[in-house]
Design a protein around this motif. Sequence first.
Motif, PDB file in Angstrom:
ATOM      1  N   SER A 240      60.342   2.229  97.602  1.00  0.00           N
ATOM      2  CA  SER A 240      60.858   1.377  96.542  1.00  0.00           C
ATOM      3  C   SER A 240      61.635   2.186  95.511  1.00  0.00           C
ATOM      4  CB  SER A 240      59.707   0.647  95.832  1.00  0.00           C
ATOM      5  OG  SER A 240      60.244  -0.087  94.755  1.00  0.00           O
ATOM      6  N   LEU A 241      62.796   1.680  95.185  1.00  0.00           N
ATOM      7  CA  LEU A 241      63.607   2.305  94.129  1.00  0.00           C
ATOM      8  C   LEU A 241      63.582   1.424  92.886  1.00  0.00           C
ATOM      9  CD1 LEU A 241      66.622   3.598  96.267  1.00  0.00           C
ATOM     10  CD2 LEU A 241      64.746   4.939  95.313  1.00  0.00           C
TER      11      LEU A 241
ATOM     12  N   LEU B 110      70.741   0.094  98.645  1.00  0.00           N
ATOM     13  CA  LEU B 110      69.997   0.544  97.465  1.00  0.00           C
ATOM     14  C   LEU B 110      69.359  -0.659  96.765  1.00  0.00           C
ATOM     15  CD1 LEU B 110      72.460   3.273  96.074  1.00  0.00           C
ATOM     16  CD2 LEU B 110      70.208   3.682  97.105  1.00  0.00           C
ATOM     17  N   ALA B 111      70.097  -1.772  96.707  1.00  0.00           N
ATOM     18  CA  ALA B 111      69.548  -2.996  96.092  1.00  0.00           C
ATOM     19  C   ALA B 111      68.392  -3.533  96.943  1.00  0.00           C
ATOM     20  CB  ALA B 111      70.652  -4.047  95.951  1.00  0.00           C
ATOM     21  N   ARG B 112      68.553  -3.470  98.270  1.00  0.00           N
ATOM     22  CA  ARG B 112      67.463  -3.915  99.168  1.00  0.00           C
ATOM     23  C   ARG B 112      66.195  -3.098  98.910  1.00  0.00           C
ATOM     24  NH1 ARG B 112      68.537  -6.533 103.799  1.00  0.00           N
ATOM     25  NH2 ARG B 112      70.558  -5.516 104.097  1.00  0.00           N
ATOM     26  N   ALA B 113      66.401  -1.799  98.566  1.00  0.00           N
ATOM     27  CA  ALA B 113      65.261  -0.919  98.275  1.00  0.00           C
ATOM     28  C   ALA B 113      64.746  -1.106  96.842  1.00  0.00           C
ATOM     29  CB  ALA B 113      65.656   0.541  98.507  1.00  0.00           C
ATOM     30  N   GLY B 114      65.361  -1.993  96.074  1.00  0.00           N
ATOM     31  CA  GLY B 114      64.836  -2.361  94.754  1.00  0.00           C
ATOM     32  C   GLY B 114      65.588  -1.799  93.561  1.00  0.00           C
ATOM     33  N   ALA B 115      66.609  -0.983  93.813  1.00  0.00           N
ATOM     34  CA  ALA B 115      67.347  -0.384  92.678  1.00  0.00           C
ATOM     35  C   ALA B 115      68.243  -1.421  92.006  1.00  0.00           C
ATOM     36  CB  ALA B 115      68.196   0.790  93.169  1.00  0.00           C
TER      37      ALA B 115
END
Length: 257
Positions: A2-3, A25-30
Amino acid sequence: MSLKGKTAVITGSNSGIGLGIARELARAGADVVLNSFTDRAEDHELASQLAAEFGVGARYIQADMSKGSECRALIEQAGACDILVNNAGIQHVAPIESFPEEKWDAIIAINMSSAYHTMAAALPKMRAAGWGRIVNIASAHGLTASPYKSAYVAAKHGVVGMTKTVALETAEEPITCNAICPGYVLTPLVEAQIPDTMEKYNMSREDVVKKVMLERQPSREFATVEQMGGTAVFLCSDAAAQITGTTISVDGGWTAL
Ligand code: NAD
Protein backbone atom coordinates in the motif's frame (compact mmCIF):
# COMPACT_ATOMS: atom_id res chain seq x y z
CA MET A 1 1.65 -3.25 -1.02
CA SER A 2 0.00 0.00 0.00
CA LEU A 3 1.19 3.46 -0.92
CA LYS A 4 -1.69 5.04 1.02
CA GLY A 5 -0.69 8.41 2.41
CA LYS A 6 2.04 8.93 -0.19
CA THR A 7 1.82 11.58 -2.90
CA ALA A 8 3.26 10.76 -6.32
CA VAL A 9 4.12 13.37 -8.95
CA ILE A 10 4.42 11.92 -12.45
CA THR A 11 5.68 14.25 -15.17
CA GLY A 12 4.23 13.85 -18.66
CA SER A 13 1.34 11.72 -17.47
CA ASN A 14 -1.67 12.58 -19.62
CA SER A 15 -0.69 9.82 -22.06
CA GLY A 16 1.27 6.60 -22.55
CA ILE A 17 3.70 5.29 -19.95
CA GLY A 18 3.23 8.22 -17.54
CA LEU A 19 -0.52 7.66 -17.37
CA GLY A 20 0.05 3.91 -17.02
CA ILE A 21 2.39 4.50 -14.08
CA ALA A 22 -0.02 7.00 -12.49
CA ARG A 23 -2.80 4.41 -12.73
CA GLU A 24 -0.72 1.67 -11.05
CA LEU A 25 0.48 4.03 -8.28
CA ALA A 26 -3.15 5.08 -7.69
CA ARG A 27 -4.20 1.40 -7.68
CA ALA A 28 -1.58 0.91 -4.93
CA GLY A 29 -3.23 3.73 -2.94
CA ALA A 30 -1.02 6.75 -3.68
CA ASP A 31 -2.49 10.19 -4.28
CA VAL A 32 -1.33 11.25 -7.72
CA VAL A 33 -0.43 14.50 -9.45
CA LEU A 34 -0.71 14.28 -13.22
CA ASN A 35 1.15 16.71 -15.49
CA SER A 36 1.72 17.85 -19.02
CA PHE A 37 2.22 21.17 -20.81
CA THR A 38 -1.41 21.41 -21.98
CA ASP A 39 -4.34 22.69 -19.91
CA ARG A 40 -7.39 21.10 -21.50
CA ALA A 41 -10.60 19.98 -19.83
CA GLU A 42 -9.72 16.35 -20.70
CA ASP A 43 -6.40 16.64 -18.81
CA HIS A 44 -8.25 17.52 -15.58
CA GLU A 45 -10.89 14.90 -16.39
CA LEU A 46 -8.16 12.20 -16.40
CA ALA A 47 -7.35 13.11 -12.79
CA SER A 48 -11.05 12.99 -11.81
CA GLN A 49 -11.34 9.55 -13.41
CA LEU A 50 -8.38 8.21 -11.41
CA ALA A 51 -9.79 9.67 -8.18
CA ALA A 52 -13.16 8.01 -8.81
CA GLU A 53 -11.72 4.66 -9.94
CA PHE A 54 -9.17 4.17 -7.16
CA GLY A 55 -10.53 6.32 -4.30
CA VAL A 56 -7.35 8.42 -4.09
CA GLY A 57 -6.60 12.12 -4.36
CA ALA A 58 -5.76 13.09 -7.93
CA ARG A 59 -4.94 16.43 -9.52
CA TYR A 60 -3.67 17.65 -12.86
CA ILE A 61 -1.08 20.46 -12.85
CA GLN A 62 -0.02 22.12 -16.09
CA ALA A 63 3.73 22.74 -16.35
CA ASP A 64 6.06 22.72 -19.33
CA MET A 65 8.98 20.39 -18.60
CA SER A 66 11.13 22.17 -21.18
CA LYS A 67 11.38 25.10 -18.74
CA GLY A 68 13.34 24.73 -15.51
CA SER A 69 11.21 27.24 -13.60
CA GLU A 70 8.01 25.33 -14.49
CA CYS A 71 9.58 22.00 -13.47
CA ARG A 72 10.31 23.46 -10.05
CA ALA A 73 6.89 25.15 -9.85
CA LEU A 74 5.20 21.78 -10.49
CA ILE A 75 6.88 20.30 -7.41
CA GLU A 76 6.03 23.37 -5.32
CA GLN A 77 2.37 23.32 -6.40
CA ALA A 78 2.10 19.57 -5.73
CA GLY A 79 2.62 20.21 -1.98
CA ALA A 80 3.86 16.81 -0.83
CA CYS A 81 6.11 14.85 -3.17
CA ASP A 82 7.01 11.45 -1.69
CA ILE A 83 7.31 9.71 -5.06
CA LEU A 84 8.71 11.50 -8.09
CA VAL A 85 8.46 9.86 -11.51
CA ASN A 86 10.38 11.73 -14.21
CA ASN A 87 8.66 10.49 -17.32
CA ALA A 88 8.03 13.41 -19.69
CA GLY A 89 9.78 12.81 -22.97
CA ILE A 90 9.78 13.47 -26.68
CA GLN A 91 11.61 11.97 -29.64
CA HIS A 92 12.99 13.14 -32.97
CA VAL A 93 14.69 10.91 -35.51
CA ALA A 94 17.27 12.38 -37.95
CA PRO A 95 20.92 11.92 -38.95
CA ILE A 96 23.16 14.09 -36.77
CA GLU A 97 24.27 16.41 -39.57
CA SER A 98 20.66 17.41 -40.30
CA PHE A 99 19.36 17.10 -36.72
CA PRO A 100 17.41 20.34 -36.11
CA GLU A 101 19.02 22.40 -33.33
CA GLU A 102 15.68 23.29 -31.76
CA LYS A 103 14.78 19.57 -31.55
CA TRP A 104 18.15 18.82 -29.96
CA ASP A 105 17.59 21.54 -27.33
CA ALA A 106 14.00 20.44 -26.64
CA ILE A 107 14.93 16.76 -26.22
CA ILE A 108 17.82 17.56 -23.85
CA ALA A 109 15.57 19.93 -21.85
CA ILE A 110 12.45 17.74 -21.59
CA ASN A 111 14.03 14.27 -21.45
CA MET A 112 17.02 15.09 -19.23
CA SER A 113 17.28 18.56 -17.66
CA SER A 114 13.69 18.44 -16.35
CA ALA A 115 14.75 15.59 -14.05
CA TYR A 116 17.56 17.76 -12.62
CA HIS A 117 15.06 20.52 -11.79
CA THR A 118 12.33 18.28 -10.34
CA MET A 119 14.77 16.20 -8.27
CA ALA A 120 16.42 19.34 -6.88
CA ALA A 121 12.99 20.69 -5.88
CA ALA A 122 11.62 17.38 -4.54
CA LEU A 123 14.55 16.16 -2.42
CA PRO A 124 14.06 18.70 0.42
CA LYS A 125 10.40 17.53 0.67
CA MET A 126 11.44 13.86 0.76
CA ARG A 127 14.04 14.62 3.43
CA ALA A 128 11.44 16.49 5.52
CA ALA A 129 9.01 13.55 5.15
CA GLY A 130 11.73 11.01 6.02
CA TRP A 131 10.99 8.86 2.94
CA GLY A 132 11.28 9.24 -0.79
CA ARG A 133 11.33 7.35 -4.05
CA ILE A 134 12.61 8.73 -7.35
CA VAL A 135 11.87 6.72 -10.49
CA ASN A 136 13.38 8.09 -13.67
CA ILE A 137 12.03 6.74 -16.94
CA ALA A 138 15.14 6.29 -19.06
CA SER A 139 15.11 3.79 -21.94
CA ALA A 140 16.97 0.89 -23.50
CA HIS A 141 18.50 3.90 -25.28
CA GLY A 142 19.95 4.92 -21.90
CA LEU A 143 22.14 1.82 -22.13
CA THR A 144 22.56 1.24 -25.88
CA ALA A 145 22.27 3.34 -29.05
CA SER A 146 20.43 3.37 -32.37
CA PRO A 147 21.24 5.46 -35.43
CA TYR A 148 19.42 8.79 -35.97
CA LYS A 149 18.52 9.23 -32.27
CA SER A 150 21.57 11.20 -31.10
CA ALA A 151 19.70 13.65 -28.86
CA TYR A 152 17.45 11.00 -27.33
CA VAL A 153 20.33 8.57 -26.69
CA ALA A 154 22.45 11.38 -25.20
CA ALA A 155 19.57 12.52 -22.94
CA LYS A 156 18.70 9.01 -21.76
CA HIS A 157 22.35 8.11 -21.03
CA GLY A 158 22.41 11.39 -19.09
CA VAL A 159 19.35 10.36 -17.08
CA VAL A 160 21.03 7.06 -16.17
CA GLY A 161 24.17 8.90 -15.03
CA MET A 162 22.15 11.45 -13.05
CA THR A 163 20.20 8.61 -11.40
CA LYS A 164 23.43 7.02 -10.13
CA THR A 165 24.71 10.37 -8.87
CA VAL A 166 21.54 11.25 -6.93
CA ALA A 167 21.46 7.72 -5.48
CA LEU A 168 24.96 8.26 -4.08
CA GLU A 169 23.99 11.68 -2.71
CA THR A 170 21.01 10.10 -0.86
CA ALA A 171 22.52 6.69 -0.10
CA GLU A 172 22.47 7.08 3.69
CA GLU A 173 18.89 8.37 3.71
CA PRO A 174 15.54 6.54 3.35
CA ILE A 175 15.38 7.74 -0.23
CA THR A 176 16.10 5.74 -3.37
CA CYS A 177 16.70 6.83 -6.94
CA ASN A 178 16.48 4.38 -9.81
CA ALA A 179 15.77 4.31 -13.53
CA ILE A 180 13.44 2.08 -15.50
CA CYS A 181 14.72 1.33 -19.00
CA PRO A 182 11.79 0.33 -21.20
CA GLY A 183 12.22 -1.30 -24.57
CA TYR A 184 9.52 -0.55 -27.13
CA VAL A 185 6.10 0.18 -25.65
CA LEU A 186 3.34 0.99 -28.14
CA THR A 187 2.43 4.54 -27.07
CA PRO A 188 1.81 7.77 -29.05
CA LEU A 189 5.58 8.50 -28.86
CA VAL A 190 6.41 5.25 -30.66
CA GLU A 191 3.51 5.61 -33.12
CA ALA A 192 4.97 8.99 -34.13
CA GLN A 193 8.34 7.42 -35.02
CA ILE A 194 6.84 4.93 -37.46
CA PRO A 195 6.30 7.27 -40.47
CA ASP A 196 9.85 8.73 -40.29
CA THR A 197 11.39 5.29 -39.92
CA MET A 198 9.28 4.00 -42.85
CA GLU A 199 10.77 6.79 -44.95
CA LYS A 200 14.35 6.34 -43.72
CA TYR A 201 14.42 2.60 -44.35
CA ASN A 202 11.92 2.64 -47.25
CA MET A 203 9.75 0.07 -45.46
CA SER A 204 6.07 -0.61 -44.83
CA ARG A 205 4.58 0.09 -41.39
CA GLU A 206 4.40 -3.64 -40.66
CA ASP A 207 8.08 -4.09 -41.58
CA VAL A 208 9.13 -1.14 -39.40
CA VAL A 209 7.31 -2.67 -36.42
CA LYS A 210 8.68 -6.18 -37.03
CA LYS A 211 12.09 -5.61 -38.62
CA VAL A 212 13.23 -2.36 -36.97
CA MET A 213 11.46 -2.02 -33.64
CA LEU A 214 10.73 -5.54 -32.45
CA GLU A 215 13.87 -6.82 -34.21
CA ARG A 216 15.76 -5.28 -31.26
CA GLN A 217 13.37 -6.83 -28.74
CA PRO A 218 14.03 -10.61 -28.54
CA SER A 219 10.60 -11.30 -26.99
CA ARG A 220 9.13 -9.89 -30.27
CA GLU A 221 6.44 -8.25 -28.15
CA PHE A 222 5.89 -4.65 -27.12
CA ALA A 223 6.17 -4.07 -23.38
CA THR A 224 3.04 -2.52 -21.83
CA VAL A 225 2.34 0.62 -19.82
CA GLU A 226 0.90 -1.60 -17.06
CA GLN A 227 4.26 -3.40 -16.80
CA MET A 228 6.02 -0.03 -16.44
CA GLY A 229 3.52 0.90 -13.71
CA GLY A 230 4.04 -2.41 -11.90
CA THR A 231 7.81 -1.91 -11.96
CA ALA A 232 7.43 1.62 -10.56
CA VAL A 233 5.18 0.31 -7.75
CA PHE A 234 7.81 -2.34 -6.95
CA LEU A 235 10.53 0.33 -6.75
CA CYS A 236 8.32 2.17 -4.22
CA SER A 237 7.88 -0.96 -2.07
CA ASP A 238 9.80 -1.94 1.08
CA ALA A 239 11.29 -4.85 -0.88
CA ALA A 240 13.13 -2.29 -3.00
CA ALA A 241 14.43 -0.15 -0.13
CA GLN A 242 18.04 -1.25 -0.79
CA ILE A 243 17.73 -0.92 -4.56
CA THR A 244 19.22 2.43 -5.48
CA GLY A 245 21.36 3.89 -8.23
CA THR A 246 20.50 1.19 -10.71
CA THR A 247 18.54 0.54 -13.88
CA ILE A 248 15.77 -2.01 -14.34
CA SER A 249 15.32 -3.02 -17.97
CA VAL A 250 11.79 -3.92 -19.06
CA ASP A 251 12.75 -4.59 -22.65
CA GLY A 252 11.98 -8.19 -23.61
CA GLY A 253 15.72 -8.98 -23.59
CA TRP A 254 16.91 -6.09 -25.82
CA THR A 255 19.93 -5.19 -23.66
CA ALA A 256 20.90 -8.85 -23.22
CA LEU A 257 21.86 -9.03 -26.89
P1 NAD B 1 3.91 9.71 -24.90
O1 NAD B 1 4.14 10.64 -26.04
O2 NAD B 1 2.69 8.90 -24.86
O3 NAD B 1 4.04 10.46 -23.51
C1 NAD B 1 4.93 11.51 -23.30
C2 NAD B 1 4.35 12.37 -22.22
O4 NAD B 1 5.22 13.49 -22.03
C3 NAD B 1 2.98 12.93 -22.61
O5 NAD B 1 2.15 12.93 -21.47
C4 NAD B 1 3.29 14.34 -23.05
O6 NAD B 1 2.21 15.21 -22.90
C5 NAD B 1 4.43 14.66 -22.09
N1 NAD B 1 5.23 15.79 -22.51
C6 NAD B 1 5.83 16.02 -23.70
N2 NAD B 1 6.42 17.22 -23.70
C7 NAD B 1 6.21 17.77 -22.48
C8 NAD B 1 6.56 19.00 -21.88
N3 NAD B 1 7.26 19.92 -22.53
N4 NAD B 1 6.15 19.21 -20.61
C9 NAD B 1 5.41 18.29 -19.94
N5 NAD B 1 5.06 17.11 -20.46
C10 NAD B 1 5.45 16.86 -21.72
O7 NAD B 1 5.22 8.79 -24.87
P2 NAD B 1 5.64 7.55 -23.94
O8 NAD B 1 6.10 6.50 -24.86
O9 NAD B 1 4.61 7.25 -22.93
O10 NAD B 1 6.95 8.14 -23.25
C11 NAD B 1 7.05 8.37 -21.88
C12 NAD B 1 8.51 8.24 -21.46
O11 NAD B 1 8.94 6.90 -21.68
C13 NAD B 1 9.45 9.14 -22.25
O12 NAD B 1 10.44 9.67 -21.40
C14 NAD B 1 10.07 8.17 -23.24
O13 NAD B 1 11.34 8.59 -23.66
C15 NAD B 1 10.14 6.91 -22.39
N6 NAD B 1 10.27 5.68 -23.18
C16 NAD B 1 9.28 5.28 -24.02
C17 NAD B 1 9.44 4.11 -24.75
C18 NAD B 1 8.39 3.60 -25.66
O14 NAD B 1 8.66 2.62 -26.38
N7 NAD B 1 7.20 4.15 -25.69
C19 NAD B 1 10.62 3.35 -24.59
C20 NAD B 1 11.60 3.81 -23.74
C21 NAD B 1 11.42 4.97 -23.02
